[in-house]
Design a protein around this motif. Structure first.
Motif, mmCIF file in Angstrom:
data_model
loop_
_atom_site.group_PDB
_atom_site.id
_atom_site.type_symbol
_atom_site.label_atom_id
_atom_site.label_comp_id
_atom_site.label_asym_id
_atom_site.label_seq_id
_atom_site.Cartn_x
_atom_site.Cartn_y
_atom_site.Cartn_z
ATOM 1 N N UNK B 173 0.841 -1.198 0.000
ATOM 2 C CA UNK B 173 0.000 0.000 0.000
ATOM 3 C C UNK B 173 0.873 1.245 0.000
ATOM 4 N N UNK B 174 0.230 2.367 -0.207
ATOM 5 C CA UNK B 174 0.983 3.621 -0.224
ATOM 6 C C UNK B 174 1.059 4.208 1.179
ATOM 7 N N UNK B 175 1.813 5.262 1.289
ATOM 8 C CA UNK B 175 2.033 5.865 2.607
ATOM 9 C C UNK B 175 0.808 6.646 3.062
ATOM 10 N N UNK B 176 0.341 6.344 4.247
ATOM 11 C CA UNK B 176 -0.759 7.109 4.825
ATOM 12 C C UNK B 176 -0.201 7.883 6.014
ATOM 13 N N UNK B 177 -0.481 9.149 6.049
ATOM 14 C CA UNK B 177 0.021 9.933 7.172
ATOM 15 C C UNK B 177 -0.993 9.899 8.307
ATOM 16 N N UNK B 224 4.490 13.530 0.845
ATOM 17 C CA UNK B 224 4.627 12.073 0.905
ATOM 18 C C UNK B 224 3.288 11.345 0.977
ATOM 19 N N UNK B 225 2.251 12.061 1.303
ATOM 20 C CA UNK B 225 0.936 11.412 1.461
ATOM 21 C C UNK B 225 0.525 10.686 0.199
ATOM 22 N N UNK B 226 0.124 9.472 0.365
ATOM 23 C CA UNK B 226 -0.402 8.717 -0.770
ATOM 24 C C UNK B 226 0.673 8.237 -1.734
#
Lengths: 169, 251
Positions: B173-177, B224-226
């Motif tokens: 998955x992608x980065x979630x803040x 960086x979100x998402x």
């Protein structure tokens, strides 16, 4: 005693509540446990395992209540009884004077099936039904695994205790 | 020995019906075998409850120093704001863990975290310094609610008031803040973090990597979100501290 109560009250209550399923009964039992412990404080050896000592007192008090009830008419409120009879053995059994660390070591030595059930039950506080669903095993299996896990844990803790004694000796 | 002796464990576990309980307590009054068994059960039960209270869920491997243990605590204070935005896209890129600095941390077992009023820790993260092996991920049981923990990066974070962000990502998955996470510097280069458990880890049990990202400004963090995990790679302006856990939210 205040420090003892602070440290162990919630633990004792959680166990008493699970067994009795009655918050007021569990609270009374824990309260009585600390009162008795207070009256026997001179018998408690500082540095020994307070959790094991308090657990022994609580278990004895509970069994005494059961004895009282068995002797008396059921309709009579238990609060009307005089103080429970003197408890004979308040010293915790030697094997029970283990630390949390020792229990963790013993837990690690259990097979995965038993450890998982034990952790879900004793540490996460899940019911047999919840564990059965989570692990997709019959409820009866949860019960038998718990029994075996406990027996194995006791055996391992006894061994640890013996080793520690040999180490000291 | 009576057939009733068979149910002493179920009794101690509160699994009997009221009628069965009544019957069993009558039996318990006179059965010394059950009294002895109950005493054993209770000893293990209070010790288990004490472990739960300490927040330690499973044994530390012998090789792990006792100090390398991060308790996760429950803070009963409700969050004031709801939050949390997860990354939307699912991508199959895994960050090379070797490229990341392990989030090492930690709190000696006998030290309390005075900055939060804890009401019964119920989970813990156990991290081995330098270990990033996926098979060695610690299992964490996280209570639903606010969790607080402390992170001590392997290397000190220096520089003038850097921006700090906590990100999480599952496999692929992608980065979630974690938008609502409170991150505060504490003594000795440690950071106190407080966040909503479900927002932090997600409601579904599984694997999750936690990233403490240190950036020069908040703009880098926002960007960086998402993003895919590789957005963290080869960035000389970012310091990334990460740890992977197998987690499960408990209600």
């Amino acid at each position: 005693m205040e420090a003892l109560a602070r440290e162990h009250e919630s633990t004792l209550y959680a166990v008493a509540l699970r067994m009795s399923r009655e918050p007021s009964l569990a609270r009374d039992l824990v309260q009585d446990t600390f009162e008795r412990a207070m009256s026997k404080l001179d018998q408690f050896q500082s540095g020994t395992n307070a959790r094991a000592w308090l657990t022994t007192i609580m278990t004895n008090l509970y069994v005494d209540r059961c004895r009282k009830r068995a002797r008396e008419p059921i309709h009579e409120p238990i609060e009307d009884h005089p103080a429970v009879v003197a408890v004979q053995h308040e010293e915790a059994p030697a094997w029970a004077r283990f630390s949390g660390e020792q229990l963790r070591v013993a837990l690690a030595a259990l097979s995965e099936d038993f450890r998982r059930v034990y952790e879900l039950h004793a540490i996460e506080g899940r019911s047999y039904d919840e564990i059965a669903k989570e692990l997709k095993i019959p409820k009866a299996t949860v019960g038998t695994r718990l029994i075996r896990a406990r027996r194995k844990l006791k055996e391992l803790l006894l061994k640890q205790g013996r080793k520690a004694q040999e180490g000291e000796g | 020995m009576s057939a009733l002796c068979d149910v002493v464990h179920a009794f101690a576990d509160g699994e009997l019906s009221p009628a069965e309980t009544e019957q069993f307590t009558g039996h318990l009054a006179t059965c010394t075998k059950c009294q002895a068994e109950l005493a054993d059960i209770m000893q293990l039960a209070t010790a288990g409850a004490a472990i739960a209270r300490e927040g330690v869920v499973h044994a530390a491997p012998a090789a792990v120093e006792p100090s390398l243990v991060v308790p996760l605590f429950v803070d009963p204070t409700p969050l004031r704001r709801p939050w949390y935005r997860r990354g939307s896209a699912i991508a199959g890129v895994a960050l090379s863990m070797a490229a990341a600095v392990l989030l090492t941390v930690v709190v000696p077992r006998d030290r309390a975290l005075p900055e939060y009023s804890m009401n019964g820790p119920t989970g813990f993260v156990e991290l081995t310094r330098g270990s990033t092996a996926s098979t060695e991920r610690p299992r964490v049981f996280v209570p639903d609610g606010i969790v607080a923990f402390r992170l001590l990066p392997a290397e000190p974070i220096s520089g003038a008031t850097p921006a700090l962000g906590i990100f999480v990502a599952g496999p692929g998955s992608t980065l979630a803040r974690i938008e609502g996470a409170e991150i505060r510097a504490t003594e000795q280069g440690a950071f106190a973090v407080r966040a909503n458990a479900k927002s932090m880890f997600g409601a579904t049990p599984g694997e999750k990597s936690i990233y403490l990202v240190v950036a020069p400004t908040t703009a880098e963090l926002d960007a960086l979100r998402g993003r895919e995990l590789r957005a963290l790679e080869n960035r000389s302006d970012l310091r990334v501290h990460t740890a992977s856990v197998e987690y499960q939210i408990t209600e």
